[in-house]
Design a protein around this motif. Sequence first.
Motif, PDB file in Angstrom:
ATOM      1  N   SER A 115       0.766  -1.230  -0.055  1.00  0.00           N
ATOM      2  CA  SER A 115       0.055  -0.089  -0.005  1.00  0.00           C
ATOM      3  C   SER A 115       0.901   1.124   0.129  1.00  0.00           C
ATOM      4  CB  SER A 115      -1.003  -0.082   1.141  1.00  0.00           C
ATOM      5  OG  SER A 115      -1.800   1.044   1.090  1.00  0.00           O
ATOM      6  N   GLY A 116       0.259   2.329  -0.398  1.00  0.00           N
ATOM      7  CA  GLY A 116       1.085   3.625  -0.566  1.00  0.00           C
ATOM      8  C   GLY A 116       1.851   3.808  -1.961  1.00  0.00           C
ATOM      9  N   ASP A 117       2.872   5.160  -1.721  1.00  0.00           N
ATOM     10  CA  ASP A 117       3.501   5.076  -3.204  1.00  0.00           C
ATOM     11  C   ASP A 117       4.840   4.613  -3.143  1.00  0.00           C
ATOM     12  OD1 ASP A 117       4.417   6.501  -5.156  1.00  0.00           O
ATOM     13  OD2 ASP A 117       4.311   8.463  -4.412  1.00  0.00           O
ATOM     14  N   ALA A 118       4.818   3.684  -4.027  1.00  0.00           N
ATOM     15  CA  ALA A 118       6.038   2.793  -4.074  1.00  0.00           C
ATOM     16  C   ALA A 118       6.954   3.641  -5.194  1.00  0.00           C
ATOM     17  CB  ALA A 118       5.744   1.438  -4.650  1.00  0.00           C
ATOM     18  N   ALA A 119       6.326   4.522  -5.870  1.00  0.00           N
ATOM     19  CA  ALA A 119       7.192   5.382  -6.847  1.00  0.00           C
ATOM     20  C   ALA A 119       8.367   6.189  -6.230  1.00  0.00           C
ATOM     21  CB  ALA A 119       6.287   6.124  -7.826  1.00  0.00           C
ATOM     22  N   ARG A 120       8.078   6.567  -4.962  1.00  0.00           N
ATOM     23  CA  ARG A 120       9.021   7.658  -4.468  1.00  0.00           C
ATOM     24  C   ARG A 120      10.406   7.043  -4.074  1.00  0.00           C
ATOM     25  NH1 ARG A 120       6.166  11.171   0.219  1.00  0.00           N
ATOM     26  NH2 ARG A 120       8.272  12.300  -0.405  1.00  0.00           N
ATOM     27  N   ARG A 121      10.474   5.557  -4.131  1.00  0.00           N
ATOM     28  CA  ARG A 121      11.898   5.231  -3.937  1.00  0.00           C
ATOM     29  C   ARG A 121      12.456   5.346  -2.505  1.00  0.00           C
ATOM     30  NH1 ARG A 121      12.294   1.494  -7.472  1.00  0.00           N
ATOM     31  NH2 ARG A 121      14.497   1.323  -7.214  1.00  0.00           N
ATOM     32  N   LEU A 122      11.625   5.498  -1.637  1.00  0.00           N
ATOM     33  CA  LEU A 122      11.793   5.737  -0.122  1.00  0.00           C
ATOM     34  C   LEU A 122      11.836   4.214   0.291  1.00  0.00           C
ATOM     35  CD1 LEU A 122       9.585   8.665   1.060  1.00  0.00           C
ATOM     36  CD2 LEU A 122      12.077   8.678   0.636  1.00  0.00           C
ATOM     37  N   ALA A 123      12.560   3.904   1.536  1.00  0.00           N
ATOM     38  CA  ALA A 123      12.728   2.708   2.113  1.00  0.00           C
ATOM     39  C   ALA A 123      10.996   2.658   2.637  1.00  0.00           C
ATOM     40  CB  ALA A 123      13.660   2.712   3.168  1.00  0.00           C
ATOM     41  N   PRO A 124      10.591   1.065   2.216  1.00  0.00           N
ATOM     42  CA  PRO A 124       9.399   0.857   2.856  1.00  0.00           C
ATOM     43  C   PRO A 124       9.112   0.519   4.151  1.00  0.00           C
ATOM     44  CG  PRO A 124      10.201  -1.030   1.613  1.00  0.00           C
ATOM     45  CD  PRO A 124      11.131   0.288   1.284  1.00  0.00           C
ATOM     46  N   VAL A 125       8.070   0.654   4.848  1.00  0.00           N
ATOM     47  CA  VAL A 125       7.656   0.278   6.138  1.00  0.00           C
ATOM     48  C   VAL A 125       7.014  -1.061   6.202  1.00  0.00           C
ATOM     49  CG1 VAL A 125       6.552   0.820   8.274  1.00  0.00           C
ATOM     50  CG2 VAL A 125       7.615   2.683   6.855  1.00  0.00           C
ATOM     51  N   VAL A 126       7.606  -2.025   6.682  1.00  0.00           N
ATOM     52  CA  VAL A 126       7.070  -3.498   6.884  1.00  0.00           C
ATOM     53  C   VAL A 126       6.349  -3.558   8.211  1.00  0.00           C
ATOM     54  CG1 VAL A 126       7.337  -5.826   7.087  1.00  0.00           C
ATOM     55  CG2 VAL A 126       8.868  -4.635   5.509  1.00  0.00           C
TER      56      VAL A 126
END
Length: 203
Positions: free
Chosen positions: A9-20
């Motif tokens: 979920s959320g914006d994967a395009a920003r290339r920030l480290a995701p939150v698991v």
Amino acid sequence: MSGFHVVRSGDAARRLAPVVLLHGSGGSEESLRRFGLGVAAGRPCILVRGRVPWEEGFAFFRRNPDRTLDSADLTARCVEFCGLLRRLAPAGDRPPLLVGYSNGAVMAAAAILAAPALSSGAVLLRPLSPRPAERFPALGGYPVLLLGGATDARRHPVDTPALAEQFRQAGARVTARVLPAGHGLDRTGADRRLTREWLGRRP
């Protein structure tokens, strides 16, 4: 993915480290969705369902009948979870940040000790040490936020401070708070605010 049910979920395009996001006992991947989206500070969220059927939902590892940790099961399940983390961080990308609650916080802590390079920081809500009688391996500045509850009926008052000290002795960069709350997330929003602020300072 690695036998886990995973929802992104959320914006994967920003290339920030995701939150698991790792839920507590009897929960599911949906349990922390609202919390996660509220604290992620623009990062994509990865919601993971534990693989152990538990009560009305799932858990990441089993407990013994007296509610103590089933250390053997935790160790085996941690190997599985670390396999998932390896698949969540493609080569060249920053490893994900972990946010775990209760059972999920214990699993996140176990994963940090087993393979710290697979994540870049962690928030542990209502945590418990996965290795209470052991010295942690060197963690070389690994950043971690611990949020305990002063009236948590499922934890001893020293659990959060004791885990914080184990991390400090291993060289982790630790922020620890014990909030005026029980085992559930604080109704005043302190868990959300502190987690969001902490995640917002991560690169």
